[in-house]
Design an enzyme around this catalytic site. Structure first.
Site, mmCIF file in Angstrom:
data_model
loop_
_atom_site.group_PDB
_atom_site.id
_atom_site.type_symbol
_atom_site.label_atom_id
_atom_site.label_comp_id
_atom_site.label_asym_id
_atom_site.label_seq_id
_atom_site.Cartn_x
_atom_site.Cartn_y
_atom_site.Cartn_z
ATOM 1 N N HIS A 54 -25.204 12.055 -42.901
ATOM 2 C CA HIS A 54 -24.046 13.193 -42.686
ATOM 3 C C HIS A 54 -22.775 12.475 -42.515
ATOM 4 O O HIS A 54 -22.310 12.159 -41.503
ATOM 5 C CB HIS A 54 -24.174 13.932 -41.331
ATOM 6 N N ARG A 89 -14.377 12.760 -48.320
ATOM 7 C CA ARG A 89 -12.999 13.474 -48.638
ATOM 8 C C ARG A 89 -12.629 13.489 -50.115
ATOM 9 O O ARG A 89 -11.713 14.166 -50.517
ATOM 10 C CB ARG A 89 -11.940 12.754 -47.877
ATOM 11 N N ASP A 130 -21.653 22.660 -44.282
ATOM 12 C CA ASP A 130 -21.063 22.082 -43.089
ATOM 13 C C ASP A 130 -19.584 22.126 -43.111
ATOM 14 O O ASP A 130 -18.877 22.075 -43.904
ATOM 15 C CB ASP A 130 -21.209 20.574 -43.188
ATOM 16 N N ASP A 168 -21.549 11.550 -38.878
ATOM 17 C CA ASP A 168 -20.505 12.673 -39.264
ATOM 18 C C ASP A 168 -19.280 12.081 -39.217
ATOM 19 O O ASP A 168 -18.127 12.636 -38.612
ATOM 20 C CB ASP A 168 -20.652 13.757 -37.919
HETATM 21 C C1 NCD Z 1 -16.005 17.750 -39.897
HETATM 22 C C2 NCD Z 1 -14.703 17.489 -40.866
HETATM 23 O O1 NCD Z 1 -13.833 17.163 -40.587
HETATM 24 O O2 NCD Z 1 -15.082 17.769 -42.147
HETATM 25 N N1 NCD Z 1 -15.214 17.506 -38.801
HETATM 26 C C3 NCD Z 1 -16.251 17.440 -37.406
HETATM 27 O O3 NCD Z 1 -15.525 17.360 -36.550
HETATM 28 N N2 NCD Z 1 -17.224 17.156 -37.402
HETATM 29 C C4 NCD Z 1 -16.744 18.877 -40.212
HETATM 30 C C5 NCD Z 1 -18.113 19.075 -39.510
HETATM 31 O O4 NCD Z 1 -18.964 18.159 -39.653
HETATM 32 O O5 NCD Z 1 -18.336 20.118 -39.240
HETATM 33 ZN ZN ZN Z 2 -19.826 17.084 -40.547
HETATM 34 ZN ZN ZN Z 3 -20.542 20.203 -39.007
#
Ligand code: NCD
Ligand code: ZN
Ligand code: ZN
Ligand code: ZN
Length: 380
Positions: A17, A21, A109, A262
């Site tokens: 995950h 960008r 997501d 993430d």
């Molecule tokens: C993520 C993003 O910036 O794309 N942000 C986050 O706080 N995790 C989006 C996501 O994972 O939900």
């Molecule tokens: Zn995410």
């Molecule tokens: Zn997310």
């Protein structure tokens, strides 16, 4: 010659995950900088989320990412496709074509699928193709205008809070839809005690559900947020100490299968808009292993093997990837870690294009020192 005396040699870490960008938000990160940041963190396989611009909802965009990763990236990049076109929740994408193009699953997501009917249709279609649905679980009507979790920090600063139910309502809904459709349903960034409880229950019933947790949700609660600094703002938000305990236990008992970062870069300018206005998200790659090693292994709470397994073999197993273990004949994805020397997280050493992390200044142990991806040294 690579000197591995007194170093740990592990399979390359896998992160299912991440946000790279590119295309569309290259001021935050791109595939070149994001994969180098991953390499510094010891990751050799990463799965990137589709909330780019354009979003990953066509074969063309999948191919764009695969080409960029092959020419400019230094670690393996596997894309996810969107569940709905442009992540707008109105129309399913062409799942079969995206599968053919090489996505590893489908997700919205960053947004979440709000309509239960849409989610059920997506799950039925994914199930027919033998593909997983990856869910950002969030009920939009419960979170509007709230930058942090409901709780002590929100109260103290007079901020609207994101309630735990906004996540768990979707987890509950989606495990039932997964049961009905037979799909492999994977829950993103689990952060609440209620979600852990629902996933544990679903697994007991034999529902095909898997789940992930992020380092920050394992080591930080909302009580740790020092003030109105948006480098502590992410989605899901930092929850209560009770939730932190619950996700730790969930990972320990197998309810939560794997650790993901993430990795969500945002520019300094964007984060300087403040707690209320800044976008959600923090960096993940470069601090993940040292944070968890320092917090859980050095303290004797976890074995080193447990931590490595949740960052290598376990995600590989759940997503059917031929990586994550070191056997004769394996692809040479290798991470070499210095377990002995502490080092401070320094802003000027961050490889990511963005610098949005709450961990600057933290003294950590367990730094990856050499990363080898497909037999090539990509970090040292
Ligand atoms: C993520 C993003 O910036 O794309 N942000 C986050 O706080 N995790 C989006 C996501 O994972 O939900
Ligand atoms: Zn995410
Ligand atoms: Zn997310
Ligand atoms: Zn240094």
């Amino acid at each position: 010659v690579i000197d591995v005396a007194r170093k740990l040699v592990a399979p390359g870490f896998i992160d299912m995950h991440v946000h790279l960008r590119e295309p569309g938000f290259e001021h935050k990160e791109n595939i070149a900088t994001g994969t180098r940041s991953a390499a510094r963190g010891g990751f050799t396989t990463i799965a990137c989320m589709p909330n780019t611009r354009p979003v990953i909802d066509t074969v063309d965009t999948v191919n764009y990412i695969k080409d960029k990763a092959a020419t400019e990236g230094v670690v393996r990049v596997i894309p996810y496709g969107c569940i709905t076109k442009n992540e707008l929740g109105r129309e399913l994408t062409d799942f079969a074509a995206l599968k053919e193009a090489g996505v590893i699953g489908y997700t919205d997501d960053g947004v979440g699928v709000q309509s239960a009917q849409m989610m059920k249709d997506a799950m039925a279609l994914a199930a027919s193709l033998g593909m997983p649905i990856i869910a950002h679980c969030e009920d939009n009507t419960l979170v509007e205008g709230a930058p942090v979790s409901e709780g002590a920090f929100a109260k103290k600063h007079g901020l609207k809070g994101i309630p735990n139910e906004s996540e768990a309502i979707h987890v509950g809904r989606d495990v039932l839809l997964a049961e009905a459709t037979g799909v492999h349903y994977h829950v993103c960034h689990v952060s609440t005690e209620q979600s852990v409880r629902l996933i544990r229950h679903a697994k007991q019933f034999g529902i095909k559900v898997t789940a992930e947790v992020c380092p920050h949700h394992l080591v930080l609660s909302d009580e740790d947020i020092p003030g109105l600094d948006a480098n502590w703002k992410m989605n899901p938000p930092l929850r209560s100490p009770r939730d932190v305990q619950a996700v730790i236990e969930g990972l320990e008992d197998g309810t939560i299968d794997m650790i993901v970062t993430d990795h969500a870069p945002h520019s300094e300018e964007e984060k300087e808009r403040g707690m209320q206005l800044a976008p959600f998200g923090i960096l993940g790659f470069e601090t993940a292993f040292p944070l968890l090693y320092t917090k859980f292994v050095l303290t004797g709470k976890w074995t080193l093997g447990f931590l490595i397994d949740r960052m290598t073999a376990k995600p590989a197993d759940v997503f059917g990837l031929p990586y994550g273990t070191l056997n004769v004949g394996s692809i040479a994805d290798i991470t070499i870690v210095d377990l002995e020397n502490g080092h401070e997280v320094l802003k000027e050493e961050i490889v990511s294009r963005s610098k949005n992390t709450p961990f600057i200044g933290w003294k950590l142990q367990g730094w990856p020192v050499v990363t080898i991806a497909s037999g090539k040294v990509v970090w040292s």
